[in-house]
Design a protein around this motif. Structure first.
Motif, PDB file in Angstrom:
ATOM      1  N   ILE A 382      57.072  16.888  51.846  1.00  0.00           N
ATOM      2  CA  ILE A 382      56.689  17.291  53.210  1.00  0.00           C
ATOM      3  C   ILE A 382      56.991  18.781  53.341  1.00  0.00           C
ATOM      4  O   ILE A 382      58.095  19.228  53.025  1.00  0.00           O
ATOM      5  CB  ILE A 382      57.461  16.487  54.263  1.00  0.00           C
ATOM      6  CG1 ILE A 382      57.101  14.981  54.122  1.00  0.00           C
ATOM      7  CG2 ILE A 382      57.143  16.974  55.673  1.00  0.00           C
ATOM      8  CD1 ILE A 382      57.916  14.084  55.010  1.00  0.00           C
ATOM      9  N   THR A 383      56.006  19.531  53.793  1.00  0.00           N
ATOM     10  CA  THR A 383      56.131  20.997  53.860  1.00  0.00           C
ATOM     11  C   THR A 383      56.077  21.463  55.307  1.00  0.00           C
ATOM     12  O   THR A 383      55.189  21.058  56.072  1.00  0.00           O
ATOM     13  CB  THR A 383      55.006  21.661  53.054  1.00  0.00           C
ATOM     14  OG1 THR A 383      55.058  21.181  51.705  1.00  0.00           O
ATOM     15  CG2 THR A 383      55.165  23.170  53.048  1.00  0.00           C
ATOM     16  N   LYS A 384      57.011  22.322  55.656  1.00  0.00           N
ATOM     17  CA  LYS A 384      57.105  22.922  56.998  1.00  0.00           C
ATOM     18  C   LYS A 384      56.647  24.372  56.910  1.00  0.00           C
ATOM     19  O   LYS A 384      57.122  25.131  56.063  1.00  0.00           O
ATOM     20  CB  LYS A 384      58.546  22.840  57.491  1.00  0.00           C
ATOM     21  CG  LYS A 384      58.866  23.702  58.684  1.00  0.00           C
ATOM     22  CD  LYS A 384      58.141  23.220  59.941  1.00  0.00           C
ATOM     23  CE  LYS A 384      58.728  21.938  60.462  1.00  0.00           C
ATOM     24  NZ  LYS A 384      58.146  21.538  61.737  1.00  0.00           N
ATOM     25  N   ARG A 385      55.726  24.736  57.792  1.00  0.00           N
ATOM     26  CA  ARG A 385      55.187  26.088  57.776  1.00  0.00           C
ATOM     27  C   ARG A 385      55.219  26.705  59.177  1.00  0.00           C
ATOM     28  O   ARG A 385      55.215  25.989  60.187  1.00  0.00           O
ATOM     29  CB  ARG A 385      53.750  26.105  57.254  1.00  0.00           C
ATOM     30  CG  ARG A 385      53.611  25.594  55.828  1.00  0.00           C
ATOM     31  CD  ARG A 385      52.180  25.688  55.356  1.00  0.00           C
ATOM     32  NE  ARG A 385      52.043  25.075  54.029  1.00  0.00           N
ATOM     33  CZ  ARG A 385      52.328  25.693  52.895  1.00  0.00           C
ATOM     34  NH1 ARG A 385      52.761  26.935  52.922  1.00  0.00           N
ATOM     35  NH2 ARG A 385      52.181  25.078  51.738  1.00  0.00           N
ATOM     36  N   ASP A 386      55.198  28.037  59.184  1.00  0.00           N
ATOM     37  CA  ASP A 386      55.077  28.801  60.432  1.00  0.00           C
ATOM     38  C   ASP A 386      53.636  28.699  60.903  1.00  0.00           C
ATOM     39  O   ASP A 386      52.705  28.984  60.144  1.00  0.00           O
ATOM     40  CB  ASP A 386      55.467  30.253  60.178  1.00  0.00           C
ATOM     41  CG  ASP A 386      55.513  31.094  61.441  1.00  0.00           C
ATOM     42  OD1 ASP A 386      54.524  31.076  62.198  1.00  0.00           O
ATOM     43  OD2 ASP A 386      56.532  31.788  61.643  1.00  0.00           O
ATOM     44  N   ALA A 387      53.465  28.284  62.151  1.00  0.00           N
ATOM     45  CA  ALA A 387      52.114  28.103  62.677  1.00  0.00           C
ATOM     46  C   ALA A 387      51.358  29.407  62.779  1.00  0.00           C
ATOM     47  O   ALA A 387      50.113  29.428  62.760  1.00  0.00           O
ATOM     48  CB  ALA A 387      52.174  27.419  64.041  1.00  0.00           C
ATOM     49  N   ASP A 390      51.791  30.913  58.476  1.00  0.00           N
ATOM     50  CA  ASP A 390      51.638  29.933  57.394  1.00  0.00           C
ATOM     51  C   ASP A 390      52.718  30.074  56.323  1.00  0.00           C
ATOM     52  O   ASP A 390      52.617  29.486  55.249  1.00  0.00           O
ATOM     53  CB  ASP A 390      50.259  30.033  56.742  1.00  0.00           C
ATOM     54  CG  ASP A 390      49.854  28.723  56.068  1.00  0.00           C
ATOM     55  OD1 ASP A 390      50.161  27.643  56.624  1.00  0.00           O
ATOM     56  OD2 ASP A 390      49.246  28.767  54.975  1.00  0.00           O
ATOM     57  N   GLU A 391      53.761  30.802  56.618  1.00  0.00           N
ATOM     58  CA  GLU A 391      54.863  30.946  55.684  1.00  0.00           C
ATOM     59  C   GLU A 391      55.730  29.684  55.723  1.00  0.00           C
ATOM     60  O   GLU A 391      55.866  29.037  56.772  1.00  0.00           O
ATOM     61  CB  GLU A 391      55.715  32.169  56.032  1.00  0.00           C
ATOM     62  CG  GLU A 391      55.007  33.496  55.812  1.00  0.00           C
ATOM     63  CD  GLU A 391      54.696  33.722  54.354  1.00  0.00           C
ATOM     64  OE1 GLU A 391      55.560  33.396  53.501  1.00  0.00           O
ATOM     65  OE2 GLU A 391      53.588  34.209  54.057  1.00  0.00           O
ATOM     66  N   PRO A 392      56.325  29.284  54.569  1.00  0.00           N
ATOM     67  CA  PRO A 392      57.203  28.105  54.573  1.00  0.00           C
ATOM     68  C   PRO A 392      58.450  28.370  55.401  1.00  0.00           C
ATOM     69  O   PRO A 392      58.953  29.494  55.463  1.00  0.00           O
ATOM     70  CB  PRO A 392      57.536  27.905  53.106  1.00  0.00           C
ATOM     71  CG  PRO A 392      57.322  29.229  52.469  1.00  0.00           C
ATOM     72  CD  PRO A 392      56.215  29.891  53.219  1.00  0.00           C
ATOM     73  N   LEU A 393      58.945  27.290  56.016  1.00  0.00           N
ATOM     74  CA  LEU A 393      60.097  27.411  56.902  1.00  0.00           C
ATOM     75  C   LEU A 393      61.244  26.557  56.388  1.00  0.00           C
ATOM     76  O   LEU A 393      61.091  25.343  56.181  1.00  0.00           O
ATOM     77  CB  LEU A 393      59.736  26.961  58.320  1.00  0.00           C
ATOM     78  CG  LEU A 393      58.674  27.793  59.050  1.00  0.00           C
ATOM     79  CD1 LEU A 393      58.401  27.207  60.429  1.00  0.00           C
ATOM     80  CD2 LEU A 393      59.115  29.248  59.161  1.00  0.00           C
ATOM     81  N   ILE A 412      66.757  18.339  55.231  1.00  0.00           N
ATOM     82  CA  ILE A 412      66.458  19.659  55.775  1.00  0.00           C
ATOM     83  C   ILE A 412      65.573  20.399  54.786  1.00  0.00           C
ATOM     84  O   ILE A 412      65.828  20.387  53.572  1.00  0.00           O
ATOM     85  CB  ILE A 412      67.763  20.435  56.038  1.00  0.00           C
ATOM     86  CG1 ILE A 412      68.602  19.704  57.089  1.00  0.00           C
ATOM     87  CG2 ILE A 412      67.461  21.858  56.508  1.00  0.00           C
ATOM     88  CD1 ILE A 412      69.954  20.329  57.319  1.00  0.00           C
ATOM     89  N   THR A 413      64.548  21.021  55.280  1.00  0.00           N
ATOM     90  CA  THR A 413      63.622  21.745  54.408  1.00  0.00           C
ATOM     91  C   THR A 413      64.348  22.882  53.682  1.00  0.00           C
ATOM     92  O   THR A 413      65.244  23.528  54.217  1.00  0.00           O
ATOM     93  CB  THR A 413      62.446  22.319  55.202  1.00  0.00           C
ATOM     94  OG1 THR A 413      62.934  23.156  56.258  1.00  0.00           O
ATOM     95  CG2 THR A 413      61.610  21.199  55.800  1.00  0.00           C
ATOM     96  N   ASP A 414      63.937  23.100  52.414  1.00  0.00           N
ATOM     97  CA  ASP A 414      64.558  24.126  51.590  1.00  0.00           C
ATOM     98  C   ASP A 414      63.875  25.466  51.799  1.00  0.00           C
ATOM     99  O   ASP A 414      63.027  25.631  52.702  1.00  0.00           O
ATOM    100  CB  ASP A 414      64.534  23.709  50.119  1.00  0.00           C
ATOM    101  CG  ASP A 414      63.115  23.479  49.605  1.00  0.00           C
ATOM    102  OD1 ASP A 414      62.152  23.946  50.263  1.00  0.00           O
ATOM    103  OD2 ASP A 414      62.967  22.851  48.542  1.00  0.00           O
ATOM    104  N   HIS A 415      64.188  26.438  50.944  1.00  0.00           N
ATOM    105  CA  HIS A 415      63.630  27.770  51.108  1.00  0.00           C
ATOM    106  C   HIS A 415      62.122  27.788  50.904  1.00  0.00           C
ATOM    107  O   HIS A 415      61.450  28.757  51.280  1.00  0.00           O
ATOM    108  CB  HIS A 415      64.300  28.746  50.123  1.00  0.00           C
ATOM    109  CG  HIS A 415      63.989  28.453  48.696  1.00  0.00           C
ATOM    110  ND1 HIS A 415      64.604  27.435  47.999  1.00  0.00           N
ATOM    111  CD2 HIS A 415      63.114  29.045  47.840  1.00  0.00           C
ATOM    112  CE1 HIS A 415      64.135  27.412  46.770  1.00  0.00           C
ATOM    113  NE2 HIS A 415      63.232  28.366  46.652  1.00  0.00           N
TER     114      HIS A 415
END
Length: 627
Positions: A382-387, A390-393, A412-415
């Motif tokens: 599962i990938t979290k990005r800045d809306a 589009d950078e990973p969060l 918790i999402t990693d780097h």
């Protein structure tokens, strides 16, 4: 010599062909005639004692003596010779198709002449089955017996070559013939024939472990002739694993397996066997089934249970279907030398299906075939990005629930903005964000994904967060925008928030070097990435001509975002202006030595300097405008 015969027969006396008298010899072999007239007489033996030839006729003359007329008694000896018998026979041997018994069999053959019934010879009675003589064969395979006594006999084969069965007894009878020859020769019309011994060979092909009969095994039976192999034939086991070979000649044979039953290793032993013609020969020959071990492993060498697998032959036919367990799965009976393919239908729970078939060839040397097929665990990323970028969060806290609503994972999402969850079993899942990254609004949506039976994952695996956004509007009391207002923002701990400038907004940045935010009459102050919390906004410098505004407190919540920004408006009152006194009616004048013109000029210079300084600071710290 009649004394040699215990049995006397009549003798006839003739004169000039006329029968004068019939006489019989007495026990002492003599005959006595009655008184006869002078003259010539002829004695004729009409029958002889048993076993004797008749004597020749004898002429006897009775004459008067000298001066006297008287009868002279004359004695004549009548002599008979015994009649003998010779039995001649021919011996033949069945010729072998493969062995050279015929040439040597005659040297090992003996016959005996036996009485069939009791036989009286010279007052001695021989019992039945008495052996009178034994003979051998000559180089022409012929034999003979001689006897002086008429009677019933049989010729019996006493010995012969071990490859042959003894011939049946041959009965023969000798009759006295008064008119016969002194030696009667009797020839056996049919030769005495020996047949080669024969026997049956029964082969049973079995599984070496279970003892079950095996069909389809092919054998070659052969023998050795002139130091070279001679094939007898090829034979294949039936459904019960049996072969029956009938009427094999006496001798040594060799049996070798040409083709094993399907699914078995060849038995390379050559079996030497003997057919003795006495009893059936039973051979049990075992084969070891081919053994194939399938090992299902994961990321380590530990075996995985629960994988559904199948094996296909070179024609694509399924020959085995099974489920892996805690031990290697053993398959018996794959055909040696054949090519097979191992395919995974369903992976173990928590693992992805291995899409690559494993091709292997069953060994022919009796070794165990070990086939390994591995799986990787199911992996959900599962990938979290800045809306906005589009950078990973990193730092987003996420919870995953199974179809029953049970929490199965929290991370918790990693780097890289990711969480990776391995080993989830097939099923439907949902997840949500319980804590956004610092400076971002919480994404309130609930997302879902599905892991299918092959371990493949489909669904919503990427989601975004909007930055928090605070918009500060600096205005006059009547709502007009004011430029050049300077602000500082302090968090709940009293720490000053620092910034960097981005296009169109100030971005919170712990490493930033901007501590003061400046309003622009062309736009608002836009602040993004403030972490959730309470902040104090303090105006540290008012626009020229205006009073400093009061400090303002603002709360950034989980819902504060670029699409739902927090707005605050801070207004300023203008500074009070100089006014005439209405009580005294006295006008304020310049101090001594000052003129009004000098005072006004000084005020203008000071104002210009302030404007230049403010403009310089604004250009230095104000965010770039969006194009």
């Amino acid at each position: 010599n009649k004394n040699e015969s215990p049995q006397w027969e009549p003798i006839c006396l003739y004169k000039k062909g006329e029968l004068i008298d019939t006489m019989t010899t007495t026990n002492d072999g003599a005959i006595h005639t009655k008184e006869l007239p002078l003259g010539k007489y002829e004695l004729i033996e009409t029958s002889t004692p048993v076993g004797y030839m008749p004597a020749d006729p004898i002429t006897v003359e009775l004459t008067p003596g000298a001066q006297d007329i008287r009868v002279i008694s004359k004695t004549q000896r009548i002599v008979d010779e015994k009649q003998s018998f010779e039995f001649n026979f021919i011996k033949t041997f069945e010729e072998s198709s493969w062995f050279q018994y015929h040439d040597i069999a005659g040297r090992e053959t003996r016959f005996g002449l036996f009485t069939r019934h009791p036989l009286i010879i010279n007052d001695v009675t021989l019992p039945a089955d008495s052996c009178l003589d034994i003979t051998e064969l000559d180089e022409h395979f012929t034999g003979s017996f001689t006897t002086d006594f008429a009677g019933e006999y049989y010729i019996k084969e006493l010995t012969t070559h071990e490859a042959y069965s003894l011939a049946d007894d041959v009965e023969i009878t000798a009759f006295y013939k008064p008119e016969g020859q002194q030696k009667e020769t009797i020839h056996l019309i049919e030769p005495i024939k020996n047949k080669i011994k024969r026997g049956d060979l029964n082969i049973l092909k079995v599984d070496s472990e279970t003892g079950a009969g095996l069909a389809g095994a092919t054998f070659k039976l052969y023998t050795i002739k002139d130091q070279s192999p001679v094939d007898i034939g090829l034979f294949t086991t039936d459904q019960e694993g049996k072969i029956s070979v009938h009427n094999l000649e006496y001798g040594q044979y060799f049996l070798t397996e040409l083709n094993p039953p399907d699914g078995y290793y060849p038995n390379d032993n050559v079996t030497e066997l003997s057919i003795d013609g006495i009893q059936e020969l039973m051979l049990e020959i075992a084969n070891l089934a081919t053994i194939t071990e399938v090992r299902k492993t994961g990321d380590s060498t530990d075996l995985l249970a629960g994988a559904e697998l199948l094996i296909k032959d070179s024609e694509g036919e399924i020959v085995s279907r099974f489920t892996s367990g805690a031990e290697p799965h053993t398959i018996r009976g794959l055909i040696a030398g054949e090519i097979y393919t191992l395919v995974e239908e369903t992976p173990p729970a928590g693992y992805k299906r291995n899409p690559d078939p494993v091709t292997f060839t069953v060994s022919e040397d009796g070794s165990v075939n070990q086939i390994n097929i591995s799986n990787q665990q199911t992996e959900v990323v599962i990938t979290k990005r800045d809306a906005m970028t589009d950078e990973p969060l990193a730092g987003a806290e996420i919870e995953i629930y199974d179809s029953s609503g049970t929490l199965i994972y929290k991370g918790i999402t990693d780097h890289n903005g990711q969480i990776k969850v391995n080993g989830l079993i097939p099923g439907a899942y949902s997840y949500c964000e319980v804590q956004p990254p610092l400076g971002y609004a919480q994404n309130p949506s609930i997302f879902s994904f599905v892991i299918d039976s092959f371990g493949q994952t489909t669904g919503e695996l990427d989601f975004t967060n909007e930055p928090t956004e605070l918009i500060i509007k600096k205005t006059t009391e009547d709502g007009q925008l004011l430029a050049d207002a300077h602000f500082k923002i302090v968090n709940e701990t009293g720490q000053s928030v620092t910034f960097r400038t981005e296009e169109g907004f100030y971005a919170v940045d712990r490493q930033g070097d901007i501590h003061t935010l400046i309003s622009d009459n062309q736009d608002l102050i836009c602040i993004r990435y403030l972490p959730q919390g309470t902040y104090k906004i303090t105006e540290v410098q008012a626009p020229a001509g205006y009073e400093v505004g009061d400090p303002t407190t603002v709360v950034i919540t989980s819902s504060t975002s670029t699409s739902n920004p927090q707005h605050i408006s801070i207004s300023n009152r203008p500074l009070p202006t100089l006014a005439k006194s209405t009580n005294s009616g006295i006008q304020n004048l310049p101090r001594t030595g000052e003129s009004r013109t000098t005072i006004m000029l000084s005020l203008c210079l000071i104002g210009c300097a302030g404007i230049l300084f403010g403009t310089f600071r604004q250009k230095r710290h104000r965010p770039k405008k969006k194009s």
